[in-house]
Each structure stands twice: as structure tokens, then as C-alpha cells.
Design a protein around this motif. Structure first.
Motif, PDB file in Angstrom:
ATOM      1  N   SER A   1       0.828  -1.205   0.000  1.00  0.00           N
ATOM      2  CA  SER A   1       0.000   0.000   0.000  1.00  0.00           C
ATOM      3  C   SER A   1       0.863   1.255   0.000  1.00  0.00           C
ATOM      4  O   SER A   1       0.609   2.201  -0.757  1.00  0.00           O
ATOM      5  CB  SER A   1      -0.924  -0.014   1.223  1.00  0.00           C
ATOM      6  OG  SER A   1      -1.610   1.211   1.348  1.00  0.00           O
TER       7      SER A   1
ATOM      8  N   SER B   1       2.537   1.635  -3.354  1.00  0.00           N
ATOM      9  CA  SER B   1       1.562   2.081  -4.345  1.00  0.00           C
ATOM     10  C   SER B   1       1.297   3.572  -4.214  1.00  0.00           C
ATOM     11  O   SER B   1       1.252   4.303  -5.205  1.00  0.00           O
ATOM     12  CB  SER B   1       0.261   1.296  -4.169  1.00  0.00           C
ATOM     13  OG  SER B   1      -0.753   1.796  -5.015  1.00  0.00           O
ATOM     14  N   GLN B   2       1.125   4.047  -2.980  1.00  0.00           N
ATOM     15  CA  GLN B   2       0.867   5.466  -2.756  1.00  0.00           C
ATOM     16  C   GLN B   2       2.061   6.312  -3.177  1.00  0.00           C
ATOM     17  O   GLN B   2       1.897   7.396  -3.746  1.00  0.00           O
ATOM     18  CB  GLN B   2       0.530   5.688  -1.292  1.00  0.00           C
ATOM     19  CG  GLN B   2      -0.787   5.067  -0.873  1.00  0.00           C
ATOM     20  CD  GLN B   2      -0.972   5.056   0.629  1.00  0.00           C
ATOM     21  OE1 GLN B   2      -0.148   5.591   1.370  1.00  0.00           O
ATOM     22  NE2 GLN B   2      -2.047   4.445   1.090  1.00  0.00           N
ATOM     23  N   ASN B   3       3.273   5.809  -2.910  1.00  0.00           N
ATOM     24  CA  ASN B   3       4.471   6.545  -3.312  1.00  0.00           C
ATOM     25  C   ASN B   3       4.572   6.659  -4.828  1.00  0.00           C
ATOM     26  O   ASN B   3       4.971   7.685  -5.368  1.00  0.00           O
ATOM     27  CB  ASN B   3       5.718   5.869  -2.759  1.00  0.00           C
ATOM     28  CG  ASN B   3       5.840   5.994  -1.249  1.00  0.00           C
ATOM     29  OD1 ASN B   3       5.182   6.835  -0.647  1.00  0.00           O
ATOM     30  ND2 ASN B   3       6.669   5.159  -0.643  1.00  0.00           N
TER      31      ASN B   3
ATOM     32  N   ARG C   1      -4.432  10.467   0.335  1.00  0.00           N
ATOM     33  CA  ARG C   1      -4.139   9.043   0.255  1.00  0.00           C
ATOM     34  C   ARG C   1      -5.162   8.173   0.982  1.00  0.00           C
ATOM     35  O   ARG C   1      -5.289   7.001   0.705  1.00  0.00           O
ATOM     36  CB  ARG C   1      -2.742   8.766   0.813  1.00  0.00           C
ATOM     37  CG  ARG C   1      -1.642   9.326  -0.078  1.00  0.00           C
ATOM     38  CD  ARG C   1      -0.267   8.980   0.448  1.00  0.00           C
ATOM     39  NE  ARG C   1       0.765   9.485  -0.456  1.00  0.00           N
ATOM     40  CZ  ARG C   1       2.061   9.322  -0.268  1.00  0.00           C
ATOM     41  NH1 ARG C   1       2.489   8.681   0.811  1.00  0.00           N
ATOM     42  NH2 ARG C   1       2.924   9.799  -1.131  1.00  0.00           N
TER      43      ARG C   1
ATOM     44  N   ARG D   1      -7.835   6.207  -1.180  1.00  0.00           N
ATOM     45  CA  ARG D   1      -7.402   5.338  -2.254  1.00  0.00           C
ATOM     46  C   ARG D   1      -7.763   3.875  -2.004  1.00  0.00           C
ATOM     47  O   ARG D   1      -8.081   3.471  -0.883  1.00  0.00           O
ATOM     48  CB  ARG D   1      -5.900   5.483  -2.496  1.00  0.00           C
ATOM     49  CG  ARG D   1      -5.527   6.857  -3.025  1.00  0.00           C
ATOM     50  CD  ARG D   1      -4.055   6.965  -3.347  1.00  0.00           C
ATOM     51  NE  ARG D   1      -3.779   8.217  -4.036  1.00  0.00           N
ATOM     52  CZ  ARG D   1      -3.932   8.395  -5.340  1.00  0.00           C
ATOM     53  NH1 ARG D   1      -4.360   7.403  -6.101  1.00  0.00           N
ATOM     54  NH2 ARG D   1      -3.669   9.553  -5.889  1.00  0.00           N
TER      55      ARG D   1
ATOM     56  N   GLU E   1      -5.890   1.373  -1.830  1.00  0.00           N
ATOM     57  CA  GLU E   1      -4.981   0.702  -0.901  1.00  0.00           C
ATOM     58  C   GLU E   1      -5.562   0.672   0.512  1.00  0.00           C
ATOM     59  O   GLU E   1      -5.441  -0.320   1.232  1.00  0.00           O
ATOM     60  CB  GLU E   1      -3.611   1.410  -0.875  1.00  0.00           C
ATOM     61  CG  GLU E   1      -2.888   1.414  -2.201  1.00  0.00           C
ATOM     62  CD  GLU E   1      -3.238   2.644  -3.023  1.00  0.00           C
ATOM     63  OE1 GLU E   1      -4.238   3.315  -2.681  1.00  0.00           O
ATOM     64  OE2 GLU E   1      -2.536   2.940  -3.999  1.00  0.00           O
ATOM     65  N   GLN E   2      -6.202   1.771   0.905  1.00  0.00           N
ATOM     66  CA  GLN E   2      -6.782   1.828   2.237  1.00  0.00           C
ATOM     67  C   GLN E   2      -7.925   0.835   2.379  1.00  0.00           C
ATOM     68  O   GLN E   2      -8.113   0.225   3.426  1.00  0.00           O
ATOM     69  CB  GLN E   2      -7.277   3.254   2.530  1.00  0.00           C
ATOM     70  CG  GLN E   2      -6.165   4.286   2.580  1.00  0.00           C
ATOM     71  CD  GLN E   2      -5.137   3.948   3.632  1.00  0.00           C
ATOM     72  OE1 GLN E   2      -5.471   3.562   4.740  1.00  0.00           O
ATOM     73  NE2 GLN E   2      -3.857   4.088   3.283  1.00  0.00           N
TER      74      GLN E   2
ATOM     75  N   ASN F   1       1.026   1.590  -9.082  1.00  0.00           N
ATOM     76  CA  ASN F   1       0.069   1.733  -7.994  1.00  0.00           C
ATOM     77  C   ASN F   1      -1.035   0.681  -8.123  1.00  0.00           C
ATOM     78  O   ASN F   1      -1.343   0.197  -9.212  1.00  0.00           O
ATOM     79  CB  ASN F   1      -0.529   3.138  -7.956  1.00  0.00           C
ATOM     80  CG  ASN F   1      -1.252   3.486  -9.236  1.00  0.00           C
ATOM     81  OD1 ASN F   1      -0.652   3.461 -10.310  1.00  0.00           O
ATOM     82  ND2 ASN F   1      -2.530   3.788  -9.142  1.00  0.00           N
TER      83      ASN F   1
END
Length: 266
Positions: free
Chosen positions: A175, A178-180, A189, A192, A194-195, A234
Motif C-alpha cells: 500500500s 503504491s501510494q508513493n 491518500r 485510495r 490501498e486503504q 500503484n
């Protein structure tokens, strides 16, 4: 062999068909006193000693190694002893070549999974830092682009070994990566995908607690997790599929209380 039996020497003792890590407490020309790592004192006559009953421990087993493929003594006792040495120092991860062995510490270990650890392992290739589940996650993430092919992580172990927690840690690391890669501001963020994947942890745990006709505690309940990445690196989406590992020819050697998680990155 007398030079190996000086006081304080580390040895392997064959006792009741088991190899025991032991220390020489005292020795003379007629007898030897050993203390096993389990606190038991054993007395031996010099006439009883031979290479099958007692032999010196290799330095790699005395001090422990991060990668057990480098152990000079490859037997079950040496492997378990190495894991114990590391576990006693809160080093719960140990490599076996490309395989990562994890021992559940049953307690929090400060700094082991914090943001600094994620950042550190994201900047190094596998083998450059001590064994860690983040190193495995980073290697898979890198290989997606290096090999241009899907990657798979197989998480397996006894009930309560920490498979679900390991999966959550993999999701946490991926996660962040991916955010980076998306380059989004920190304030954006939280919305998204990922969360959503990280917040799916309670659902994953519920899978593990389900009841089946084969076992009341779902010890043979497996999970198949798939993550989809964009060309930018991502996460675009994912899915969690539950599956029961029945005793078929393919899974005939899986222990009764072992479950498996297939983690696919594509």
C-alpha cells in the motif's frame, strides 16, 4: 577427540535418539559432564564417546546465521537451534535461501513494522538487510517491473503461526509503495483503494474463523488474494477468494492444522 571436550565447549549430544545442543561442564580422563540447553545434566563415561554420540558444534550453529542455507550442519536440530537463537534476540525472521521463516513472537517488537522500517526496506534489495517480511514484499514489487511477470507469495504454517498477520503486513508495505508511486499528497491518500485493502483485515480474519464440515476451526481454510497494479506501480484493484483445501492428491502432504494463503501480484 579430547581437544573437543574442554570445559565450555559447545557440542551436539545424541540422547534418546535426539540431537541436543549442549555445553561441556567438566571433563577428565574417565568421564564427561554435559549440560543441555534444556537444563538437563548428563554424565558420560569416556569409553561411551564416539562420533555418533557426541561431536563438536560448528561455529555457524554456535552463533547463529541469518540465512540457514549457510549452516554447515544441515539437520533438524541445527535448524531449530538456529531459530531459537534468533528468537531469543527478537530476530523472528530467518531466511532459508529464498524462503522466509517467521516465528510468532506473541508480543509487540518496537520498530519492527513502523514507517521507518517500510522506508528502509523499500530502498534495498533482498539480502542487503536482515531478513524481514518487508524484504519479501519489496522483492516481489521490484520483480513485477524487472521481470514483467506476475509474482506469487505463498504463506503457509500451523494454526496461530501468524499467516493472517503476515498477509496484513504485506498489504501494508505494498500500500505504501503504491501510494508513493502515485505521488499523491498525504491528505488525499486515505481515499485510495490501498486503504480499502488494508481495512479488509477484519474480513480476512473472519474467513479464518469460519466453520466447515471438515473442521470446526477451519484449519484447512485457505485464502487466495490477488492484487492488480497499473504500469505506474500503484494498486488498481484486488480480490480475496476463500477456498477449502480438501485432502486430495495435490494437498495430501499438508498437515491437518495447516492453512495456506496464496498472494498474487499482477
Amino acid at each position: 577427540m579430547e581437544t573437543f571436550f574442554c570445559e565450555g565447549a559447545r557440542v551436539w549430544l545424541m540422547h534418546k535418539e535426539q540431537l541436543l545442543p549442549s555445553t561441556v561442564s567438566s571433563s577428565d580422563h574417565s568421564s564427561l559432564v554435559l549440560t543441555t540447553d534444556y537444563g538437563k545434566a548428563i554424565y558420560l563415561q569416556t569409553a561411551e564417546l564416539n562420533r555418533e554420540t557426541l561431536y563438536p558444534m560448528h561455529p555457524s550453529s554456535i552463533h547463529g546465521v541469518e540465512d540457514m542455507s549457510t549452516l554447515a550442519e544441515l539437520h533438524e536440530a541445527a535448524i531449530m537451534h538456529n531459530l531459537f537463537l534468533r528468537y531469543s534476540k527478537d530476530d523472528i525472521y530467518t531466511n532459508i535461501g529464498s524462503i522466509l521463516a517467521a516465528v510468532n513472537p506473541y508480543k509487540p517488537i518496537a520498530g519492527l513494522y513502523d514507517a521507518d522500517a517500510v522506508d528502509l526496506y523499500s530502498k534495498h534489495q533482498m539480502g542487503e538487510l536482515p531478513p524481514h517480511i518487508f524484504a519479501v514484499a519489496n522483492e516481489c514489487y521490484r520483480c513485477l517491473w524487472k521481470r514483467h511477470d506476475s509474482q506469487c507469495v505463498l504463506i503457509s504454517g500451523e494454526s496461530g503461526a501468524g499467516k493472517t498477520e503476515s498477509t496484513k503486513l504485506l498489504l501494508k508495505f505494498l500500500s505504501v509503495m503504491s501510494q508513493n508511486s502515485a505521488g499523491a499528497p498525504l491528505t488525499e491518500r486515505t481515499t485510495r483503494v490501498e486503504q480499502a485493502l488494508v481495512q479488509s483485515s477484519p474480513i480476512m480474519e473472519a474467513f479464518g474463523n469460519a466453520k466447515t464440515v471438515y473442521n470446526n476451526n477451519s484449519s484447512r481454510f485457505g485464502k487466495f488474494i490477488q492484487l492488480h497494479f497499473s504500469q505506474n506501480g500503484n494498486i488498481q484493484g484486488g480480490c480475496i477468494i476463500d477456498c477449502i483445501l480438501r485432502r486430495t492428491e495435490s494437498f495430501d502432504k499438508i498437515p491437518e492444522r495447516e492453512t495456506t494463503i496464496f498472494f498474487i501480484l499482477c
